[in-house]
Design an enzyme around this catalytic site. Structure first.
Site, mmCIF file in Angstrom:
data_model
loop_
_atom_site.group_PDB
_atom_site.id
_atom_site.type_symbol
_atom_site.label_atom_id
_atom_site.label_comp_id
_atom_site.label_asym_id
_atom_site.label_seq_id
_atom_site.Cartn_x
_atom_site.Cartn_y
_atom_site.Cartn_z
ATOM 1 N N GLU A 183 -19.994 22.322 -15.109
ATOM 2 C CA GLU A 183 -20.323 20.945 -15.510
ATOM 3 C C GLU A 183 -19.370 19.947 -14.854
ATOM 4 O O GLU A 183 -19.780 18.861 -14.431
ATOM 5 C CB GLU A 183 -20.252 20.818 -17.036
ATOM 6 N N THR A 219 -39.681 27.084 -9.097
ATOM 7 C CA THR A 219 -39.916 25.735 -8.582
ATOM 8 C C THR A 219 -40.278 24.923 -9.823
ATOM 9 O O THR A 219 -40.906 25.455 -10.743
ATOM 10 C CB THR A 219 -41.068 25.667 -7.549
ATOM 11 N N HIS A 220 -39.862 23.695 -9.876
ATOM 12 C CA HIS A 220 -40.046 22.840 -11.067
ATOM 13 C C HIS A 220 -39.443 23.489 -12.319
ATOM 14 O O HIS A 220 -39.926 23.257 -13.429
ATOM 15 C CB HIS A 220 -41.526 22.542 -11.348
ATOM 16 N N GLN A 225 -7.004 -1.933 4.044
ATOM 17 C CA GLN A 225 -5.912 -1.240 3.363
ATOM 18 C C GLN A 225 -6.445 -0.433 2.172
ATOM 19 O O GLN A 225 -5.905 0.610 1.827
ATOM 20 C CB GLN A 225 -4.874 -2.269 2.899
ATOM 21 N N ASN A 273 -18.782 27.602 -23.268
ATOM 22 C CA ASN A 273 -19.443 26.569 -22.455
ATOM 23 C C ASN A 273 -19.078 26.663 -20.967
ATOM 24 O O ASN A 273 -17.943 26.968 -20.628
ATOM 25 C CB ASN A 273 -19.053 25.182 -22.982
ATOM 26 N N SER A 333 -15.569 25.901 -28.245
ATOM 27 C CA SER A 333 -15.719 24.675 -29.015
ATOM 28 C C SER A 333 -14.627 24.647 -30.086
ATOM 29 O O SER A 333 -14.249 25.687 -30.628
ATOM 30 C CB SER A 333 -17.103 24.659 -29.663
ATOM 31 N N SER A 342 0.842 -1.212 0.000
ATOM 32 C CA SER A 342 0.000 0.000 0.000
ATOM 33 C C SER A 342 0.869 1.251 0.000
ATOM 34 O O SER A 342 0.373 2.360 0.132
ATOM 35 C CB SER A 342 -0.940 0.006 1.208
ATOM 36 N N LYS A 376 -19.334 29.425 -29.490
ATOM 37 C CA LYS A 376 -19.621 28.783 -28.195
ATOM 38 C C LYS A 376 -18.769 29.270 -27.022
ATOM 39 O O LYS A 376 -17.597 29.576 -27.177
ATOM 40 C CB LYS A 376 -19.408 27.271 -28.326
HETATM 41 N N1 ARG Z 1 -0.496 -2.079 5.244
HETATM 42 C C1 ARG Z 1 -1.509 -2.252 6.208
HETATM 43 C C2 ARG Z 1 -2.648 -1.242 5.947
HETATM 44 O O1 ARG Z 1 -2.395 -0.251 5.392
HETATM 45 C C3 ARG Z 1 -0.979 -2.038 7.581
HETATM 46 C C4 ARG Z 1 -1.579 -2.913 8.627
HETATM 47 C C5 ARG Z 1 -1.081 -4.250 8.519
HETATM 48 N N2 ARG Z 1 -1.478 -5.113 9.549
HETATM 49 C C6 ARG Z 1 -1.464 -6.415 9.400
HETATM 50 N N3 ARG Z 1 -1.845 -7.106 10.398
HETATM 51 N N4 ARG Z 1 -1.164 -6.980 8.267
HETATM 52 O O2 ARG Z 1 -3.762 -1.495 6.295
#
Ligand code: ARG
Length: 491
Positions: free
Chosen positions: A290, A155-156, A322, A285, A277, A22, A283
């Site tokens: 949006e 309204t509407h 995670q 826009n 455009s 992660s 145009k």
């Molecule tokens: N990389 C994990 C996370 O972001 C950290 C926690 C990991 N804990 C574990 N018991 N594997 O959630």
């Protein structure tokens, strides 16, 4: 080398290693992880795991790690650490050897990840509130310029009754105010420290968790380690709050897209936030508006994402969690961007005053005034409504607004109507009469502007809008609290 090498005989599959990481997302938590580790090293010092000199070395090295990371002199992406917690510990150990190896005593990545995430959310909340405040100030300032700018109210998407542009502005200000209160409320529950809950059942070391909470600028410490590890309510709350807020921005955008059409012609957007455009030279826009509407999908999607991740998760930590970090990151980035763009739109908007008043008079939008006039003459409202309906039919038939129908024509529909009716049919009269709380009248608008300016000043001082240094707010709090504490305790 991984954190759990002792227990494993085989190397990780390279594809799984990548899948399991992660780091790319939670690198955003680096400042929080460093601050947390500083506080934790201090806790370990209070229970004798670190000597004073060792704790200071840890703190110094953590500062170095962060400084280098901020200067981008280290390439996190190339690292094979699973996450930011592992990476910081690895770096610390690489330089400090066995001293670094003590930092994980009594803590777990499970309490680390949620503490870091909470600290990050608190920092972002501290950033968002001033942005919301600034947007509110712009909206209130715009309303102040248009207290008497009469425009059609719909309204509407059908003309209903005249309003003022100030009243429109103040309606959105109310929504932003509620958003701010919601964020503030979320903050209360986010500001509770899970660190010291260990993996699941608490830490086996005799630490003062309330003191630790203060060092990290939390209000207090969590009460149940099992819940502390598994709780991600604060993420749901913050993303839900963001969803409501972006819905408000999206509705404001839709209003302005309509007001800006040639058909409505009530406002004009500047070139700064519109685009042309590639083919049609005429145009211009309303892309900014949006896009805000389009971005709702992302935040709403993040809400579905986090709810789906958590639904049915058994206690306590599960790796599913995670995935929640990407959702909050995307939400906050998009939310802040949309708030800034809305501010730009508001600063640059032009109101077509003549067209506004002209259109406010159209569509028989003073019909309610005629009904109220009849009520004042003693006719029950339902009957007055019916008589007025007939007047409208007559007006449509001869293509004439109510106020231009002759008294003869009006009296023919109901003889109780006489010449005094015309002053009630004026567009200004529709505005002045609505002077009870929350109405569109000048007096109520001035009062609302005063109240909201006052509220904004209070909110400014609470969140120190002008001199907040959000990136280091938590780090600073730790430093301050630690200094205070050190001066009072001899260890
Ligand atoms: N990389 C994990 C996370 O972001 C950290 C926690 C990991 N804990 C574990 N018991 N594997 O959630």
């Amino acid at each position: 080398m991984s954190l759990w090498d002792g227990r494993f005989k085989e190397k990780l599959n390279i594809m799984f290693e990548h899948f399991n990481k992660s780091l790319k997302t939670d690198v955003l938590l680096i400042e929080q992880d460093v601050t947390l580790s500083k506080a934790w090293s201090y806790v370990l010092y209070t229970i004798g795991i670190f000597k004073k000199t060792e704790q200071l070395k840890i703190e110094q090295e953590l500062t170095n790690i962060l400084t280098k990371a901020i200067k981008a002199s280290v390439n996190l992406k190339k690292s094979n650490s699973e996450d930011i917690h592992t990476w910081v510990e690895y770096k610390l150990t690489k330089v400090l050897g066995s001293i670094g190896k003590k930092i994980h005593t009594g803590r777990s990545r499970n309490d680390q990840v949620t503490t870091d995430t909470k600290l990050w959310c608190i920092k972002e909340i501290c950033l968002i509130i001033p942005i919301l405040n600034t947007l509110q100030k712009r909206i209130v300032a715009l309303s102040e310029k248009h207290i008497e700018s009469i425009m059609p109210g719909y309204t509407h998407l059908q003309k209903a009754q005249p309003i003022t542009f100030a009243h429109w502005c103040l309606a959105y200000n109310e929504m932003l105010l509620r958003d701010k209160l919601r964020i503030d409320d979320t903050l209360k529950r986010t500001s509770i420290n899970p660190l010291g809950s260990g993996s699941i059942s608490g830490t086996a070391y005799n630490i003062d968790r309330e003191q630790l909470a203060k060092w990290l600028s939390f209000n207090t410490a969590t009460s149940n380690s099992l819940d502390s590890i598994s709780d991600r309510d604060y993420l749901i709350e913050l993303i839900a709050t963001a969803t409501i807020s972006i819905i408000h921005l999206s509705r404001l955008s839709e209003d302005l897209i309509f007001y800006n059409t040639e058909e409505a012609n009530l406002v004009e957007l500047t070139d700064k936030i519109t685009s042309g455009s590639s083919l049609m030279p005429q145009k211009k826009n309303p892309d900014a508006l949006e896009l805000i509407k389009g971005k709702v999908g992302k935040i709403q999607g993040a809400l579905t994402n986090i709810i789906t991740i958590l639904k049915g998760l058994p206690l306590a930590y599960n790796k599913d969690m995670q995935e929640s970090k990407a959702a909050i990151l995307d939400t906050i980035t998009t939310w802040k961007e949309c708030l800034h763009i809305t501010k730009l739109i508001i600063i640059n908007i032009k109101i077509r005053l003549k067209a506004c008043i002209l259109k406010a008079k159209q569509g028989y939008s003073n019909a309610t005034e005629l009904a109220d006039y009849l009520v004042n003459k003693g006719i029950p409202f339902r009957k007055a409504h019916n008589i007025t309906g007939k007047v409208v039919i007559k007006g449509i038939a001869i293509k004439t607004p109510i106020e231009e129908l002759s008294i003869k024509t009006l009296a023919k529909i109901n003889p109780i109507i006489n010449k005094d009716v015309y002053r009630f049919l004026k567009v200004g009269s529709c505005i002045i009469k609505r002077s009870s709380k929350g109405g569109v009248s000048k007096s109520q608008t001035i009062l609302a502007i005063l109240v909201n300016k006052k509220l904004l000043t209070v909110s400014d001082s609470i969140y120190r809008t002008n001199n907040l240094i959000p990136d280091s707010i938590v780090g600073l709090a730790f430093q301050l609290n630690k200094n205070l504490w050190e001066n009072h305790l001899e260890l």
